[in-house]
Structure formats: C-alpha cells, structure tokens
Design a protein around this motif. Structure first.
Motif, short mmCIF file in Angstrom:
data_model
loop_
_atom_site.label_atom_id
_atom_site.label_comp_id
_atom_site.label_asym_id
_atom_site.label_seq_id
_atom_site.Cartn_x
_atom_site.Cartn_y
_atom_site.Cartn_z
N ASP A 23 0.85 -1.20 0.00
CA ASP A 23 0.00 0.00 0.00
C ASP A 23 0.88 1.24 0.00
N ILE A 24 0.77 2.08 -1.02
CA ILE A 24 1.55 3.33 -1.09
C ILE A 24 0.63 4.55 -1.12
N SER A 25 -0.59 4.39 -0.60
CA SER A 25 -1.51 5.53 -0.59
C SER A 25 -1.10 6.58 0.43
N GLY A 26 -0.35 6.15 1.46
CA GLY A 26 0.23 7.08 2.41
C GLY A 26 -0.73 8.12 2.94
N ASN A 27 -0.39 9.38 2.75
CA ASN A 27 -1.17 10.49 3.29
C ASN A 27 -2.14 11.08 2.28
N LEU A 28 -2.44 10.35 1.21
CA LEU A 28 -3.40 10.87 0.23
C LEU A 28 -4.76 11.08 0.91
N PRO A 29 -5.33 12.28 0.80
CA PRO A 29 -6.56 12.59 1.53
C PRO A 29 -7.82 12.22 0.76
N GLY A 30 -8.12 10.97 0.72
CA GLY A 30 -9.40 10.59 0.15
C GLY A 30 -9.36 10.22 -1.31
N GLY A 31 -10.33 9.43 -1.69
CA GLY A 31 -10.45 8.97 -3.07
C GLY A 31 -11.81 9.36 -3.61
N PRO A 32 -12.30 8.62 -4.55
CA PRO A 32 -11.62 7.51 -5.21
C PRO A 32 -10.45 7.99 -6.09
N VAL A 33 -9.53 7.06 -6.36
CA VAL A 33 -8.37 7.34 -7.20
C VAL A 33 -8.64 6.78 -8.59
N ASN A 34 -8.33 7.60 -9.59
CA ASN A 34 -8.66 7.23 -10.96
C ASN A 34 -7.45 6.84 -11.82
N VAL A 35 -6.25 7.32 -11.46
CA VAL A 35 -5.11 7.08 -12.33
C VAL A 35 -3.82 7.23 -11.55
N ILE A 36 -2.81 6.46 -11.94
CA ILE A 36 -1.45 6.63 -11.46
C ILE A 36 -0.53 6.66 -12.67
N PHE A 37 0.49 7.52 -12.61
CA PHE A 37 1.39 7.70 -13.76
C PHE A 37 2.80 7.88 -13.24
N GLU A 38 3.74 7.16 -13.84
CA GLU A 38 5.14 7.22 -13.43
C GLU A 38 5.88 8.25 -14.27
N ASP A 39 6.68 9.08 -13.61
CA ASP A 39 7.42 10.13 -14.31
C ASP A 39 8.41 9.50 -15.29
N PRO A 40 8.44 9.95 -16.55
CA PRO A 40 9.32 9.34 -17.55
C PRO A 40 10.78 9.75 -17.43
N GLU A 41 11.12 10.67 -16.51
CA GLU A 41 12.49 11.14 -16.40
C GLU A 41 13.12 10.85 -15.04
N HIS A 42 12.28 10.83 -14.00
CA HIS A 42 12.81 10.69 -12.65
C HIS A 42 12.22 9.46 -11.97
N LYS A 43 13.08 8.49 -11.69
CA LYS A 43 12.63 7.29 -10.99
C LYS A 43 12.14 7.65 -9.59
N GLY A 44 11.03 7.05 -9.19
CA GLY A 44 10.47 7.30 -7.87
C GLY A 44 9.51 8.46 -7.81
N VAL A 45 9.33 9.18 -8.92
CA VAL A 45 8.36 10.28 -8.96
C VAL A 45 7.06 9.75 -9.57
N LEU A 46 5.99 9.82 -8.80
CA LEU A 46 4.70 9.28 -9.22
C LEU A 46 3.64 10.38 -9.16
N TYR A 47 2.64 10.26 -10.03
CA TYR A 47 1.52 11.20 -10.06
C TYR A 47 0.22 10.42 -9.92
N VAL A 48 -0.72 11.00 -9.21
CA VAL A 48 -2.02 10.37 -9.00
C VAL A 48 -3.11 11.40 -9.29
N GLY A 49 -4.16 10.95 -9.95
CA GLY A 49 -5.34 11.77 -10.16
C GLY A 49 -6.53 11.17 -9.44
N SER A 50 -7.21 11.99 -8.64
CA SER A 50 -8.34 11.51 -7.86
C SER A 50 -9.55 12.41 -8.07
N ASP A 51 -10.59 12.17 -7.29
CA ASP A 51 -11.78 12.99 -7.39
C ASP A 51 -11.63 14.33 -6.69
#
Length: 798
Positions: free
Chosen positions: A683-711
């Motif tokens: 589980d890597i949801s960590g401190n994300l404040p609420g969902g639902p979550v619609n998408v996750i995307f990995e940064d194409p240049e920097h390893k370990g950088v992630l983006y999430v889109g939610s409601d």
C-alpha cells in the motif's frame, strides 16, 4: 507558465460499471484496508486536502486551462434572482457552481474549493437575492455521476458557503425555499446511487438549516427527485419518489416504492396519490410542475415502464444493444384538483416516444409557463413545448440548441424569456423557444481521458461526455486563441485514443463498448478494426474499453474486452491471447456491459510482460505474451474496480495499480505497488486525503516520482509513494480522470471530468525539488499576450 501533461483514467464514467453491488456479495472485501463510506470522513479528507495544498512544496507551479471553450457540459439546475435582470446561477454535473451577471457572456465559478465538484440543485431566496442554497451531487444517474456532500448556504450571493448538513444524501434533486419565511427550506434528497441508505426523502428545516427533520421517507432504496410548492398555498407541497438505485451491470429500473406524494400542512403529514397514475412499481423517474395561473393544476412527466410491446428482433437501444420489452416511455399526466385525480393527457406521437429514448432515468423535467397554465415544456433528449395542456407537442430543436435537457427557468414577468440547461451548457430564448442564443462558453467540459502526440507544440486529444472526441494544441489559451483550434477527431463520446508515435496521422479511437477503429487523419479515412470472438461466446466491452499500442512496436495493438486481443499489424488481424479474465456470473449480466477489462499496460522493458485489470476487481498478468496468465489479486481488496494498472519503465518487475470503490459506495484511497510482477502488493496511498483514485502515472524522467489523479485533484510523490503532495495551484477541486506527461517539454496534462483540459510545467518536479513561491494569478482573458509570454510558449512546448 508552462503546460502539463497527465492522463487520468477514462472516466469515473467508466467507473460506472464497477465492482460488486452488494457489500456482502461473493466479492466481499478483504481485510487489507477498510472501506470508507461515511460522510464525516469525506468532509475531513476535504479539509486535509486544503491543508496539503496550502503547505505543498509545489505551490509555486500554476495549472493553466487549455480549453476548450467551444463547447460546454451538463447543466443540472438554474436559479435566478428576479430582482437582477441579467444575473443567474447554474449547477453542473461535475464542473461546480457558476454565476453570470451578464446573461452568460462571462461566467464566474463559485465554490471552487467545494468538497465535490458535482452539484444537483440551486435556489435563490425570494426575499433576499444574496441568500443562495445549493445541493451537491447531481440527481441524474449517468455513468459519470459523482457523489456530493449535502446542502450548502451562501449569504453573500455565492462568494462564501457554509455546510448545512445532509452530507450522506450524496445527491440532491430539488431545493424549495418558503416564499415568505427564509428559515423554512425543503430538500428532495435522492440518496446513494449504488447502495441503500437512510438519508433519502424530503427534509425540512425551519431554522435556516441549523437542524433538519425528515418529513417524508419511503425506503432505503427510494429517493426524492422532485419537489414543488403550490404558488397559492405554501403549505401544500408535492414530492416525487422513484426507485433510485442501480447496479454496476444495470441501468436504473423501476422497483418497489416511488410515486407522487402530497402534503397540505407544510410537510407534517403526507398522502400518496394514485388515482389515474401508472402502476407504482413500473413508474420510473417523475418530474412535477404546478401552474400559478390555475388553482389546483399540477403536471407530472413520468418515465412509464409499463410494457407497450415486445421489441422486434434486431431492435436496439440508444447504444446498439438488443432491446427488451419496450415500455410506454415519456408520458404527461395532469390533475386539476390538487392531485386527487390524474389524467393521461399526452398522446403517443413520435416526438413523445423519442423524448426519453431508452434512458428516461436521466430526464423527466417539466415546467409550466407561469402566465399560461396550458403551456408546458418537457425535457428529454429533445425539448418539447405544448400550448394545449399536453395534448400535442412541438419540438423546439434549433441549430444552436444542444440535446439532453435537464433544467429550465421561465421569467414570471415575461414568459418569452427562457433559460435552458442541457448537456451542452446553457441556452437562452427571448421568444418562447422559437430561437435560442448559445452560451456554450461555460467551461465545464467533461473529458474522460487524454492522449498526446509529438507535434511542436504538441496536441492533446480526449473524448467528451455527449460531445464526441476532440483535439486541440497544448498552446491553446481559452479566450485568446481562436476556438477553431479545437477540432473534432474520429471517436465517440467514450473513446480511448492513441496516436502512432511513428506516424502522427495514424490515429486509433473507438465508439461504445470497445468498437475500435483506425483512422488516417490526413485523408479522413476510418476503418473499423474490431476483433471477433474466438468461440461462440459474445465479447463484452466496457463503455470505455482499453486499448494500447505496444511501447516496443507501434504496429502492435492490444485491445481489452473481457479477453485480451493482440494485433501485430495495426488491427488488420487479431489473435486472442487470454481467456476471460473477469469474474463473470449470470446474475451480474444486465443491460450494461459488465465484467470487462478496464486497464491494460505492457512493460516498456520487455515485450510480452502485460497486465490487465477489470471492472469487477480482477487483475491478471502474463510474462510470456499471453501464453499463461496469473491471477495477481492476492492481498488486494476484492471487487474494487481496477481504475489503472501501470508497468514501470525503470524495473521490469515493478507495477503500480489503483482501485476505485465507487460502486460499493467506498471512497477509500487504493494505491498499490508491486516489485515482483504483482505477486505481492504494498500500500503506497500514504497520506493521500481521500479517493476515489482514478489514475497513477510514473514520471518518464525521474525514478520514484509518481503522479495520481483523484476525485479531488492531482498529487505527486517524489519518494515512490512514501509521501504525497498536492501538485501545483490554480486548479479547482475537480475529478481528474486521466494524466499524461509530454517529453521533452516536461509538461503534465490532465483530463478533468467537468473542467476541461489543464497543463502544468513540471521541469522542477524531481526528488528533492520544490517551488514554493506562488506565481502571479492567471491574467484576465481579455489581456493580450506580451512578448514574454510568446517566448514562454516557445520554450515550454519543446
């Protein structure tokens, strides 16, 4: 100010066919993470989001809206202070609450920080135009309907808002304010969409919202959708109920309960009205309207499911599916004695038969001319007008009048002045509906997804609720750039899109339920390339069925129905490379395609390492191009819609996954990571404040950088999900459905379902980075771009 490219997933809309309806079903949730269903937690999450945004290390980055303004989105209600000639308010399905003071020439968003961008009802106090009430959560049941958080009140004409309760109703159908007592307000609460709940029915406050009394309740599955007050006697009220609940595999259908109720004592007691009305358990959604000029006259527009005939073989519904029994559909009933007796007044001409098409559960709005009791308007796919009390109707179709009508306001001082709300925004008529002014500049476009190409500047593509598929340049500046820069492209309103990276004129899109096609954008030629079932079992495709081009060879196309198909020659021929990867059961197959695939991803590091996630919560993987598939669901909450699966571009064994629990009424945050091809999940949801979550995307240049889109919006983690921050400022709280990043310009782009496309310059986003100094606010649209801005554009698009 730069662009941004992000990809949120193909809509909440698609999340409509999600996981299991009953929480006690065969898909009972694992104990991995508790479901979150209570309104109090959702409101707390909203506060946490605002705090995170305020303290974000990325608050020095500003999102920029890139359009389009050539179209709009679904308007759900209209309210107008009669004392102010050019001012009115609108609520929208997923784009928030808006106000205009110049009759739609320009718009001001109100309450951009609301807990939900979905709104269903609005009312202005007849005694004080500064007092405005709004209900969050539209009462329509669309594939992309979002839950609200109750009723809100503004005492300063929309500048600030106070929560007044009813948060667990989730969807509000109507708000009625007493004409001479501002403290007395009635609310029609529609209730949850997918699950039963108690906070449904008619509510009343007599102390301005400090306390509420449930004055009419029928059942945990029947919701109040409309409410009217007798203009001659505010103690007389009428309310309509319907069996307002759906399953992920079925559009709403009538069921136990529903009907029309009347109170003659201000809501203390109610009686159900029956004489002359359709059979109760076959009456669907019902709209009500009272005539101010004739005592006792009330109209009801009813979606009548009483069977009219059996469907003919090959007779299809609005989405190409074989129809079942054909119901009577839209019917107008009238009473001239306050509802004691009802009479069917509408005929069964072609206009009425087509009014609701095959989805009357999203319409049933009716209005009476305040100065002519025989003049009524009924709203559906089309807009109809009758001047003889409902006996005959005239279509008000016009070139600039969008279809699918949901709201109307008629000026009591001038019946020719009408404001109409529909799936394309707002239209205004000054001649009783003969001609219409188009106000599609209301920027509440409902995108399902985003695709980008490699042009300079790059283009963005997306499919739009009820507006087909469109493309525009990422350099577009709404209000400054020509509107025609946004152009229609092949594809339906529910279409994944892919641009061949090796041939920008080769474009893939689809219509409903996975009907994939390949187009040549240079010649305009389009070819249907739909795979066929390898056996006698029919294929099932999601409303927004997934397909991807292989990152190893753009001629290789993967397409997900309930099975995975692969083409090695751009769709000219297909091979089925998987069994059914869903948990299909006969009892969960209705009139919506369900138990289908919703997300596909192939590892960029090895051909044939492929993942497939379904709407009924299944996730499978193959490491040999589809020869063998492994169930990867162990340790994940069961039955939760797989909203996105994303194979890592840095490690062959790493994969990310998000789940959406909407159809369980679950707003929990589900974000997962696996480093062993999905065998185990963290589980890597960590401190994300609420969902639902619609998408996750990995940064194409920097390893370990992630983006999430939610409601709520867009978040970034620079430590592989250990901690999340709100990404940028300037973006209203909105439903982020898809996200992509353009290289080398380092621009993130998001598709929002309700506020159009946005972009953000993310050059500074990297592990250890931050941009905390807030940029200046976006300049007014009317100001011309200066030389600095032109230079900025040329840099940002790369």
């Amino acid at each position: 100010m730069k662009r941004f490219a992000i990809r949120c997933l193909a809509t909440w809309v698609a999340a409509f066919a999600a996981c299991s309806f009953w929480l006690t079903s065969a898909y009972a949730q694992d104990a991995t993470k508790p479901a979150v269903m209570d309104a109090e937690t959702r409101l707390r999450w909203h506060g946490e989001f605002l705090s995170l945004r305020e303290s974000s290390p990325w608050r020095g980055l500003r999102w920029r809206h890139i359009g389009p303004l050539s179209m709009s989105g679904r308007v759900t209600d209209i309210a107008k202070p009669v004392q102010q000639p050019h001012t009115f308010y609108v609520t929208t399905a997923s784009g928030g609450i808006w106000k205009t003071t110049n009759e739609g020439t320009t718009w001001t968003p109100l309450f951009d920080d609301a807990p939900s961008a979905s709104s269903g009802a609005i009312a202005v106090d007849p005694q004080n135009p500064d007092i405005v009430w709004a209900g969050l959560g539209e009462s329509n049941i669309f594939r992309s309907t979002m839950a609200g958080t109750g009723v809100y009140r503004s005492g300063d004409a929309g500048k600030t808002w106070q929560h007044m309760g009813l948060a667990d109703s989730q969807h509000i159908g109507r708000i009625v304010i007493h004409p001479s007592d501002s403290n007395t307000v009635y609310v029609a609460a529609s209730g949850h969409e997918y699950t039963e709940n108690e906070e449904r029915g008619v509510y009343r406050t007599t102390d301005g919202g400090a306390t509420w009394q449930k004055v009419l309740f029928e059942s945990t599955m029947a919701g109040a959708v409309d409410l009217v007050m007798d203009p001659a006697d505010p103690k007389t009220l009428f309310a309509s109920f319907w069996h307002r609940i759906r399953r992920p595999w079925n559009d709403p259908v009538p069921g136990p309960g529903g009907g029309i109720y009347r109170s003659r004592d201000g809501g203390d007691t109610w009686e159900r009205l029956e004489k002359g009305l359709p059979q109760r358990d076959l009456a669907g959604r019902t709209g009500l309207a009272m005539a101010p000029t004739k005592a006792g006259r009330i109209y009801a527009l009813i979606d009548n499911h009483e069977p009219a005939r059996e469907a003919r073989e090959g007779e299809t519904d609005s989405y190409g599916r074989q129809r079942g029994a054909v119901g009577k559909g839209a019917q107008v009933f009238r009473s001239d004695d306050h509802g004691d007796n009802w009479e069917l007044v509408s005929g069964e001409d072609r206009a009425m038969r087509r009014l609701f098409a095959t989805y009357g559960w999203v319409f049933a709005q009716i209005r009476v001319d305040p100065n002519h009791e025989d003049t009524i308007y009924v709203m559906g796919v089309t807009l109809l007008k009758s001047t003889d009390g409902g006996k005959s109707f005239k279509s008000l179709n016009a070139p600039d009048l969008h279809g699918d009508h949901h709201a109307m306001w008629i000026d009591p001082a001038n019946s020719n002045y009408i404001i109409n709300g529909n799936d394309g925004g707002v239209n205004v008529s000054y001649d009783g509906g003969e001609t219409w002014k188009n106000d599609e500049s209301l920027p509440v476009v409902q995108f399902y997804n985003v695709e980008i190409d490699n042009a300079d500047p790059f283009n963005v593509y997306g499919s739009i609720q009820d507006n087909m598929s469109w493309s525009g340049p990422s350099s577009h500046r709404p209000g400054r750039s020509p509107q025609w820069e946004w152009k229609m492209v092949p594809g339906g309103e529910a279409s994944i899109m892919e641009v061949d990276p090796d041939d920008p004129n080769t474009f893939y899109s689809e219509g409903f339920y996975g009907s994939i096609q390949r187009s040549d954008l240079a010649t305009g030629e389009t070819k249907r390339i739909m795979p066929e079932s390898p056996d006698d079992q029919p294929l099932r495709g999601q409303w927004l069925a997934p397909f991807i081009l292989s990152p190893h060879n753009s001629r290789v196309v993967y397409h997900g129905m309930n099975r995975v198909f692969r083409s090695m020659n751009r769709g000219e021929s297909w091979e089925c490379i998987s069994p059914d990867l869903t948990s299909v059961t006969p009892e969960r197959q209705g009139n919506i395609s369900f138990s289908t695939l919703f997300s596909l991803s192939e590892s960029p590091l090895k051909f044939g390492v492929l993942y497939a996630g379904s709407d009924d919560g299944r996730i499978h993987g193959t490491r040999d191009g589809g020869l063998t598939w492994t169930d990867l669901g162990k340790g994940l909450p069961a039955g939760k819609w797989i909203s996105r699966v994303a194979a890592s571009q840095y490690d062959e064994a790493t994969v990310y996954l998000t789940q959406n629990g909407k159809t369980d009424n679950d707003f929990q945050v589900y974000v997962w990571k696996s480093t062993d091809y999905g065998a185990t999940w963290t589980d890597i949801s960590g401190n994300l404040p609420g969902g639902p979550v619609n998408v996750i995307f990995e940064d194409p240049e920097h390893k370990g950088v992630l983006y999430v889109g939610s409601d709520q919006g867009t978040f970034v983690s620079t430590d592989d999900g250990a901690k999340w921050e709100v990404l940028g400022i300037g973006l209203p709280i909105t439903f982020v459905h898809d996200l992509k990043i353009h290289q080398p310009s380092r621009t993130a782009v998001i598709a929002t379902h309700g506020r159009g496309m946005w972009k953000l310059d993310i050059k500074a986003v990297k592990p250890g980075g931050s941009v905390t100094e807030e940029p200046p606010p976006e300049e007014p649209q009317r100001r011309r771009r200066d030389a600095e801005e032109e230079e900025d554009d040329s840099e940002g698009e790369g």
